[in-house]
Every structure is written in C-alpha cells, then in structure tokens.
Write a protein that holds these residues in place. Structure first.
Motif, PDB file in Angstrom:
ATOM      1  N   LYS A  85      38.621  40.873  41.925  1.00  0.00           N
ATOM      2  CA  LYS A  85      38.983  41.689  43.082  1.00  0.00           C
ATOM      3  C   LYS A  85      40.082  40.988  43.869  1.00  0.00           C
ATOM      4  O   LYS A  85      39.950  39.824  44.242  1.00  0.00           O
ATOM      5  N   GLU A  86      41.174  41.716  44.134  1.00  0.00           N
ATOM      6  CA  GLU A  86      42.259  41.179  44.944  1.00  0.00           C
ATOM      7  C   GLU A  86      41.888  41.318  46.413  1.00  0.00           C
ATOM      8  O   GLU A  86      41.553  42.413  46.884  1.00  0.00           O
ATOM      9  N   LEU A  87      41.934  40.211  47.143  1.00  0.00           N
ATOM     10  CA  LEU A  87      41.499  40.194  48.531  1.00  0.00           C
ATOM     11  C   LEU A  87      42.649  40.170  49.519  1.00  0.00           C
ATOM     12  O   LEU A  87      42.433  40.275  50.721  1.00  0.00           O
ATOM     13  N   ARG A  91      44.692  35.785  47.566  1.00  0.00           N
ATOM     14  CA  ARG A  91      43.306  35.377  47.363  1.00  0.00           C
ATOM     15  C   ARG A  91      42.630  36.393  46.444  1.00  0.00           C
ATOM     16  O   ARG A  91      42.842  37.601  46.559  1.00  0.00           O
ATOM     17  N   TRP A  92      41.784  35.880  45.538  1.00  0.00           N
ATOM     18  CA  TRP A  92      41.076  36.728  44.581  1.00  0.00           C
ATOM     19  C   TRP A  92      39.621  36.301  44.484  1.00  0.00           C
ATOM     20  O   TRP A  92      39.304  35.110  44.570  1.00  0.00           O
ATOM     21  N   HIS A 180      47.210  52.804  37.505  1.00  0.00           N
ATOM     22  CA  HIS A 180      47.148  51.905  38.651  1.00  0.00           C
ATOM     23  C   HIS A 180      46.478  50.586  38.265  1.00  0.00           C
ATOM     24  O   HIS A 180      45.262  50.540  38.068  1.00  0.00           O
ATOM     25  N   PRO A 181      47.234  49.498  38.132  1.00  0.00           N
ATOM     26  CA  PRO A 181      46.650  48.216  37.715  1.00  0.00           C
ATOM     27  C   PRO A 181      45.651  47.691  38.735  1.00  0.00           C
ATOM     28  O   PRO A 181      45.826  47.837  39.946  1.00  0.00           O
ATOM     29  N   GLY A 182      44.563  47.075  38.211  1.00  0.00           N
ATOM     30  CA  GLY A 182      43.606  46.474  39.122  1.00  0.00           C
ATOM     31  C   GLY A 182      42.230  46.221  38.548  1.00  0.00           C
ATOM     32  O   GLY A 182      41.402  45.586  39.189  1.00  0.00           O
ATOM     33  N   SER A 183      41.958  46.686  37.324  1.00  0.00           N
ATOM     34  CA  SER A 183      40.616  46.555  36.764  1.00  0.00           C
ATOM     35  C   SER A 183      40.456  45.305  35.921  1.00  0.00           C
ATOM     36  O   SER A 183      41.398  44.856  35.255  1.00  0.00           O
ATOM     37  N   ALA A 184      39.231  44.776  35.921  1.00  0.00           N
ATOM     38  CA  ALA A 184      38.872  43.658  35.054  1.00  0.00           C
ATOM     39  C   ALA A 184      38.168  44.147  33.793  1.00  0.00           C
ATOM     40  O   ALA A 184      37.772  43.346  32.954  1.00  0.00           O
ATOM     41  N   ALA A 185      38.025  45.454  33.645  1.00  0.00           N
ATOM     42  CA  ALA A 185      37.438  46.043  32.438  1.00  0.00           C
ATOM     43  C   ALA A 185      37.906  47.482  32.355  1.00  0.00           C
ATOM     44  O   ALA A 185      38.218  48.118  33.372  1.00  0.00           O
TER      45      ALA A 185
END
Length: 352
Positions: A85-87, A91-92, A180-185
């Motif tokens: 998760k991008e914070l 920061r992640w 939309h990029p952003g998933s870990a799966a």
C-alpha cells in the motif's frame, strides 16, 4: 462461526502453475445459488448465463512489479520486500522476509543483480520506519529519478507463493483491461477475458463498467483466529467513477442484475452500498475493509464470476455468503473430483 467450517482438502496437483495459452479456454463451473444446481462448461459459455441488461463490473486495477529483492546495508544479508500500500511521501506498507532482520532504522539497498553491501550509491534504498505484526513493515524509499521507473526495472511480479513456476510474460498476470497501477496481486477472475470476448458480451446487450480496487495485504494475510467474527480485514483503496455509479443506480432502479467479476469487484460494490445506503451511489473513492461471510446480505451484487479459492480463506467465506456454505462445499468437492484447476491461474466459477 468456526474457521474450520471453510476448510477442505485440495490435491497439490490441482494448483494451476501457469496460465493457459488462450485466456478463454478455461473451464467454467456454474452454481445456481437458489437451487444449488451445478453445471460444467467451458469459459466461453459464460455468455449463455448473461442476459441483456446485465451490468458487468470489472476491476481495472493493474499489478505493479511489487516484489523487491535487496540486501541490508550493514550486513549484506538478503531480504525481500513486497509492496502492499502506497502511503504517500515515498512511504509504503510492505511485507518483509525475513522480517526479524528488519528492525526500525534498518536500511535496505536495491540495485543491479549481484549487488552486495558496499559504499556505492544504490539505485534505490528503503529505511524501515515502523514494525508491524506478521512481517508487516512501513518503509520510506530514497532514490534519484522516478520511483515507478525504478520499480519497473528492479521489481518482479508478485506471484502468490503457491505458484512455483516462473512467468514468461508479465502481461499474463494482468487483465486485458488493467489501467490503474497499484495492486500487489491480480484480480484473477478477470484473467479469463480477452478484448474480443468482452466485445461479444457487449453485443448481446450487457453493460460493461469498471471500478478500481488495489489488492493489498488482505489477499496475503491468512485468517489466524479460530472464530471468523474476530478476523479484521485489511483496508484496500477503491474508486468508483461517475459512469459506473450511474449504471449501478439505473440497474438497481430497473431491477436488472449486477454481475461482479471477481471478489475485488464484489467487495467494492458492497462497500459503496454500505456507504450510500438508500441514497443514489455517487462517484467516490476511499478504503474498503468489508468482510463478507455467511449471514451477510448482499445489497448490490446479484451474481459473481470468480476463481476457486484457498481453504479457510476470506474469499471462500465471501462466496459462501453469496451461495451458502453447504452449496459451496458441494461445488468445490465436485470441482476437485472433476480435476478443475485451482487458484490464480485456474478455472472459473459463476454463481448466479
């Protein structure tokens, strides 16, 4: 409710290790949630179970190369980070392995293959800022340039741990409509579609719309409690565009079905149902931590296309909430007996 009620024995040989050469050549098990009737088909027969006027909801998230391999700056010990998760402010939230080596203040260096701890400036480094449970770490990245370009260069696709084979083509772990990029799966129910098949579905009068839910820690964290009511879902970012909100309002007002492609789409839809209640849905974004298990009443989702899920997972609980625990158990047992392929690269199931 006991977590063990959602357990089952799955032969390891049925865990699909690679995607099929043709996305639409998977098998399809159908389950009538009212009667419990089970059918066995090819995925291309899904269109026979869709109706003119249905609203088909896709999750257009895109998987990022979220697995990073690096070394501790002080010892050279090898470590792995999975970005979840991008914070903001570089920061992640991450999962670390082995986490015991990564205490607060630890510095991890990432660079060219074969890099060891040295005084050379790394392409990318991370500083551990917070320690969480079960390997969770909050890190802050330091780098020169564009982070996404460095991640694309240094990261690898975050395939689930039960997949042992390497993936020759990264795009086979992306849906053809990912934006939309952003998933870990990956939202794996969507992996079965091709652009041509989606066009074929649209031609029979099915309305196709999208939501975005970035898959994060909730996918990777197991249920570690005995009673499922005690489990807390991890929040994941979602977004619903205005076009989708309007389509959902029209479908519910006119009594037409809403068909979710994947549990991620279902979680997004039910999250906004809870957010707006009896009021019309509006374009929105936010964080979803919804946990659906038997006893939950679906407000928007009428039918669900999904893959076959891990034993005792929150996803098995979700499909059991929609179709009933006993019916899901029977369907899964029949899928095992008929040698269906399970999990991310496996076959599909349509609950209607």
């Amino acid at each position: 409710m006991d977590v063990n009620a959602f357990d089952f024995d799955l032969p390891e040989s049925l865990i699909a290790q690679t995607p099929l050469s043709n996305r639409t050549s998977s098998r399809l098990l159908t389950l009538d949630k009212s009667s419990g009737a089970i059918g066995h088909h090819s995925f291309e027969q899904l269109i026979d179970y869709l109706q003119a006027g249905d609203t088909l909801v896709l999750n257009d998230t895109r998987v990022i190369p979220a697995r990073l391999f690096g070394v501790k700056a002080d010892t050279g010990a090898q470590v792995e980070l999975l970005l979840l998760k991008e914070l903001g402010d570089d920061r992640w939230e991450t999962l670390a392995r082995p986490a015991k080596r990564l205490k607060r203040g630890a510095v991890i260096r990432f660079g060219e293959s074969g890099q060891t701890a040295s005084s050379a400036e790394p392409l990318l480094q991370a500083v551990v800022e917070e320690e969480g449970e079960m390997g969770a770490r909050i890190v802050r990245f330091e780098y020169t340039g564009i982070f996404r370009e460095l991640l694309d260069r240094l990261g690898t696709m975050p395939l689930p741990p039960y997949i042992k084979e390497s993936l020759a083509d990264r795009e086979r772990y992306q849906t053809v409509y990912s934006r939309h990029p952003g998933s870990a799966a990956a939202p794996t129910a969507g992996l079965h579609f091709t652009p041509e098949y989606l066009e074929k579905i649209a031609r029979i009068g099915v309305h196709i719309v999208t939501v975005t839910l970035h898959v994060g820690l909730g996918t990777f964290r197991p249920v570690s409690v005995d009673r499922i009511e005690e489990h807390t879902m991890h929040e994941e970012y979602y977004s619903v565009p205005a076009e989708t909100a309007a389509a959902l309002n029209a479908a519910k007002a006119e009594g037409r079905r809403v068909v979710a492609v994947g549990t991620t789409s279902a979680r997004t839809l039910e999250t906004v149902a809870g957010r707006f209640g009896d009021k019309p849905i509006e374009a929105c974004d936010g964080w979803s931590g919804i946990f659906m298990y038997p006893g939950y009443t679906f407000q928007i989702v009428d039918a669900l296309l999904t893959n076959f899920h891990l034993p005792k997972s929150t996803l098995v609980m979700l499909v059991s909430a929609l179709a009933g625990t006993d019916r899901i158990k029977r369907a899964y047992q029949e899928a095992i007996e008929r040698q269906y392929r399970f999990f991310s690269f496996g076959d599909a199931m349509f609950i209607y």
